[in-house]
Each structure stands twice: as C-alpha cells, then as structure tokens.
Enzyme design. Structure first.
Site, PDB file in Angstrom:
ATOM      1  CG  HIS A 152      -2.006  -1.047   1.114  1.00  0.00           C
ATOM      2  ND1 HIS A 152      -3.315  -0.750   0.855  1.00  0.00           N
ATOM      3  CD2 HIS A 152      -1.944  -2.405   1.196  1.00  0.00           C
ATOM      4  CE1 HIS A 152      -4.027  -1.870   0.796  1.00  0.00           C
ATOM      5  NE2 HIS A 152      -3.213  -2.894   1.003  1.00  0.00           N
ATOM      6  CG  ASP A 360       0.153   9.175   0.728  1.00  0.00           C
ATOM      7  OD1 ASP A 360       0.191   8.010   1.148  1.00  0.00           O
ATOM      8  OD2 ASP A 360      -0.625  10.041   1.173  1.00  0.00           O
TER       9      ASP A 360
HETATM   10  O1  F6P Z   1      -0.428   3.699   4.293  1.00  0.00           O
HETATM   11  C1  F6P Z   1      -0.133   2.453   4.801  1.00  0.00           C
HETATM   12  C2  F6P Z   1      -1.124   2.036   5.839  1.00  0.00           C
HETATM   13  O2  F6P Z   1      -0.961   0.677   6.164  1.00  0.00           O
HETATM   14  C3  F6P Z   1      -2.539   2.284   5.349  1.00  0.00           C
HETATM   15  O3  F6P Z   1      -2.924   1.346   4.440  1.00  0.00           O
HETATM   16  C4  F6P Z   1      -3.279   2.373   6.622  1.00  0.00           C
HETATM   17  O4  F6P Z   1      -4.440   3.096   6.481  1.00  0.00           O
HETATM   18  C5  F6P Z   1      -2.300   3.052   7.542  1.00  0.00           C
HETATM   19  O5  F6P Z   1      -1.007   2.766   7.027  1.00  0.00           O
HETATM   20  C6  F6P Z   1      -2.535   2.590   8.969  1.00  0.00           C
HETATM   21  O6  F6P Z   1      -1.469   2.751   9.806  1.00  0.00           O
HETATM   22  P1  F6P Z   1      -1.454   2.086  11.255  1.00  0.00           P
HETATM   23  O7  F6P Z   1      -1.980   0.695  11.125  1.00  0.00           O
HETATM   24  O8  F6P Z   1      -0.028   2.134  11.688  1.00  0.00           O
HETATM   25  O9  F6P Z   1      -2.356   2.917  12.108  1.00  0.00           O
END
Ligand code: F6P
Length: 458
Positions: A152, A360
């Site tokens: 992602h 991003d």
């Molecule tokens: O951008 C990467 C990502 O894994 C997203 O897909 C997700 O929304 C975000 O980071 C969540 O981060 P965390 O699980 O650390 O709160």
C-alpha cells in the site's frame, strides 16, 4: 484469505478505518473469506489460539502481540525502518538489529498460526510492509497455495532502498509470492531495478519477473474507492448535525480541507507553512478563507510521531497568533478523527481539497474528495505530485509539496478558479476515479492471482 497487520473488526468504530481497512472490508464482504491479523491488543505474550469472530460471510481471526513484539515489529522495524525508507526519509530511519529480529519473529508466528487455518484451493492475499516476509515463512512451512502481496505504501528507488541494511532479504522475500502488486509504475520500477541490478534476476514480458529461482508476476494495481457509496454519503450529509453546524459556522468563509493521519510523510508542517505564505502574499483573502486540517494521532509511541505532533501544534498556534482576528481563525487544526459520513460532508462543503504529502503510496483522500463533490459547483483538488494518486488524477492542480511558494500560489489559483474550469477539471477527475475504482483494484489483483502459478512461458 486476507492477511494484514491491522484488522478492521466489525464492532470497531469506522473513524479509525484507514484506506487499507476500508478497501479490505469491502473486498471481503463481496467475496466472503477469512481476515487474519493482529487484534490491536497487547497481551502477556504473542500468539495463543487466534480469537475468531464471524460476521456474515467474513470470519475474523486475530492474535495479540506481546509488548516486546509490538515494540520491535510494529513500532520498531515496520515503522522506524521500513516506513521512513519507503517514504524516502533516510534521515528518520533507525536500524536497530533487535527490531529486525522482532519483525521476522512476528512474521514467523503469523505463518505458524495461519497455516492450520488454510484449506486447499485458498488464495492468500497479504497486505503491506508489516508482512513482507510472511510469504517466505509460509512457503517454508510447506504452503503451496497461491500467494499474493500488495504494497500500500511506495516502494522506493533502488538507491534509497539500499540504505536499509536488510534490503536484499526484503526483496528476496517478495519473490516468494506469485503476484506482487504496487500502487504505481514508479514503485514497480524500484522493484525491477533491485531485481535486475542487485539480485541477478530478470524482468520478462507480460509483467513476469524471474528472481531467486522463482517466476512471479509484478504489476501495478492502483487502489481505488467505492465511488458511489462515497458520493451518496456526501450527497445526503446535510442531514447530519455536524454538517449543518459546519455550514452555519463557515457561511461567510471559504473552506480548504486537509484530512491525513498525523504522519511526517503527509507534509503537514509544509502545508501549514505554504498556507502562511499564501496569507502573507495574498492579504485580500484575510478573513475570507480558513484551512481545516483534520489529523488524528497515529503511531504515537514512535518518537518521530511525537515530534511531528508538537511541531504541528506550534505551527498552527504561530499562524493563528500572527493572522487571526476576533471573528476569523485562519487554521482549524483538529487532532481527532471523524466518521466517514461526516468526512464525506466536510469534503463536499469545502471549496478546496488540499492533499500535499511529501510521499504517499496512493492517498485515497484525494479520490474521496473528488467523489464527494457537487457536480454543479465542484471544489478544486490541490494534489502533490508525490502522491500515487497524481498518476491518475492529472486534472487536479498538481504541486511540488516541498515548494512552499508554489503551493501558496496554487491555493490562490484554486480559490479563484472560474466555475467552468472547475466543472471541466472535476469531470475529468471523476472519470479517472471511476476508472480506477476499488472493484477494479480487487478484481484485477485476484484475477492475476488466480492465473498463478506463473512459469517463464507464462
Ligand atoms: O499507508 C499504509 C497504511 O498501512 C494504510 O494502508 C493504513 O491506512 C495506515 O497505514 C494505517 O497505519 P497504522 O496501522 O499504523 O495505524
């Protein structure tokens, strides 16, 4: 079978749901299946029997993590090594070896706990940078089912990835999958470069890559949103109290909106400084426009995230102290999250969407802002060219998020854009958002996975 670090359990408030969680919830509801990952809880020890919850056609199986595993795997290697390197922030990366060991330990544990849940014919789809070695660990345990991986985040240019002491192992782990998906062609190129220039592999035709004795498919699958659901939430949002209050309070003021996890990759201090420059340069807008920045805290045990939070508070205070008047506040900085229906309404009633990350993977806020607009009177999207979304949303006002002066000028241009141009741009953007929808992402990835295993003849 979906595996990700964070699992959006059905009873969780949707205000916490990031892009990954929303996308996977939709995909699983459509196909049915099992979602495996971390429970979000810290327990006495990692593992134990997975906690299982069922809702409709979806089964959730989650594991607790011990304090040490959480510190080393999640806060440590995932978020202090991989995250900064993948977002081109070499200056913020930390390479403590015990964190890497914790990362491998948790991936091994996930593989051991997942294996008994697998049935013949299951397709296993692993998500994101926390779980890169999971495929390798599953293969080691004899798993022969089809394995897919989707990243992602960005995948960095080879020169940046090489700063990571374990870069070779990370790339080799990706070769354990049958399909590896990236958000953009730039990310795929970083992977190809590493495979060909550092790992002695080959890029073949039809998206195939031969490396480390395996043949896999590595392709671009840009993630999207459920356009109709978001558009409907936005259209019906005026019945929400929050949206009625927003419209009352900002009746005489144009609104610019930013919605981001509080993360240094999102370029928030730079965004505030650009807004400050805009106020310096264009005083006729004083009292007539406000920036509403929603930035819920994230990864708050990690020192770099504590710092960015302090920096942002002081930056917002400084700008408001410098420009505010008794009846006008330039920046509304909200360190909290909102539910999706409320956010959809906030997007619809903001004249400018400001999405200016320094880097991003995709940025679904950009796509959601577009989907939420009123076709008759759409707002303007100001989008960083360093967001994956900029590859598709080429009719946005694209900016270099590091160039404060350039962003300031673009904000002014967005505010003054004539209706006809706004409509033309929005139509193009909406077409792009529809073309790269969530359904397309999910179906094209799963189709590629179902065509595996790949051989050189492919
Ligand atoms: O951008 C990467 C990502 O894994 C997203 O897909 C997700 O929304 C975000 O980071 C969540 O981060 P965390 O699980 O650390 O709160």
């Amino acid at each position: 079978m979906v595996v990700s670090n964070r699992v959006a359990l059905p009873d969780e408030s949707s205000s916490r749901a990031g892009g990954l969680a929303v996308a996977l919830t939709e995909a699983l509801r459509h196909y049915g299946g099992l979602w495996f990952g971390w429970s979000g809880r810290i327990g006495q020890q990692s593992g134990g029997t997975p906690q299982v919850t069922q809702e409709g056609a979806v089964t959730y199986a989650t594991l607790d993590l011990s304090r040490r595993d959480h510190a080393e795997y999640y806060n440590g290697f995932a978020n202090r090594s991989l995250w900064p390197i993948f977002h081109y922030r070499i200056d913020l990366a930390d390479f403590a070896r015990e964190n890497y060991q914790g990362y491998i330990r948790v991936n091994t544990l996930f593989a051991e706990k997942l294996r008994p849940l697998l049935r013949d014919g299951d397709d296993i789809w692993v998500h994101d940078y926390h779980l890169i070695p999971l495929g390798d660990e599953l293969r080691r345990l004899g798993v022969r089912q089809r394995l897919g991986f989707f990243l992602h985040t960005p995948f960095p240019a080879m020169e940046v990835l090489l700063v990571l002491p374990n870069a070779a192992r990370i790339v080799r782990s990706l070769a354990a999958y049958d399909v590896v998906g990236f958000q953009t062609a730039t990310d795929l190129r970083g992977f190809h470069d590493h495979v060909t220039l550092e790992s002695g592999g080959e890029v073949l035709s039809n998206g195939l890559v031969r490396a480390f004795g395996r043949t896999l498919k590595a392709e671009v699958f840009p993630i999207g949103i459920d356009v109709d659901t978001l558009a409907e939430l936005a259209r019906t949002s005026p019945r929400l109290t929050a949206i009625r209050r927003l419209r009352r309070n900002f009746d005489a003021v144009r609104l610019m909106i930013g919605v981001d996890r509080l993360d240094y990759s999102k370029g928030l201090p730079e965004r505030f400084k650009s807004f400050e420059r805009f106020l310096e340069k264009y005083p006729s807008w004083h009292g007539k426009v406000s920036l509403m920045q929603i930035a819920p805290s994230s990864r708050s045990d990690v020192p770099e995230y504590m710092q960015i939070r302090q920096q942002l508070e002081s930056e917002a205070g400084h700008i408001n102290g410098r420009f505010a008047e008794f009846d006008w506040t330039p920046i509304h900085y909200l360190n909290t999250g909102y539910q999706r229906p409320t956010l959809a309404g906030f997007y619809r009633f903001s004249q400018v969407g400001v999405v200016t990350p320094l880097r991003d993977g995709m940025n679904l806020v950009a796509k959601e802002y577009v989907a939420a607009q009123n076709a008759e009177d759409p707002g303007v999207l100001v989008l960083s060219r360093f967001a994956g979304a900029a590859r598709e949303l080429t009719s946005a006002l694209l900016v270099n998020a590091y160039d404060l002066e350039g962003v300031a000028d673009t904000l002014e241009r967005a505010l003054g854009m004539p209706l006809e141009e706004r409509r033309d741009r929005w139509q193009d953007l909406m077409q792009a958002v529809r073309a790269g929808s969530l359904t397309r992402w999910r179906d094209s990835f799963l189709k590629a996975l179902q065509e595996a295993p790949y051989s050189v003849e492919g």
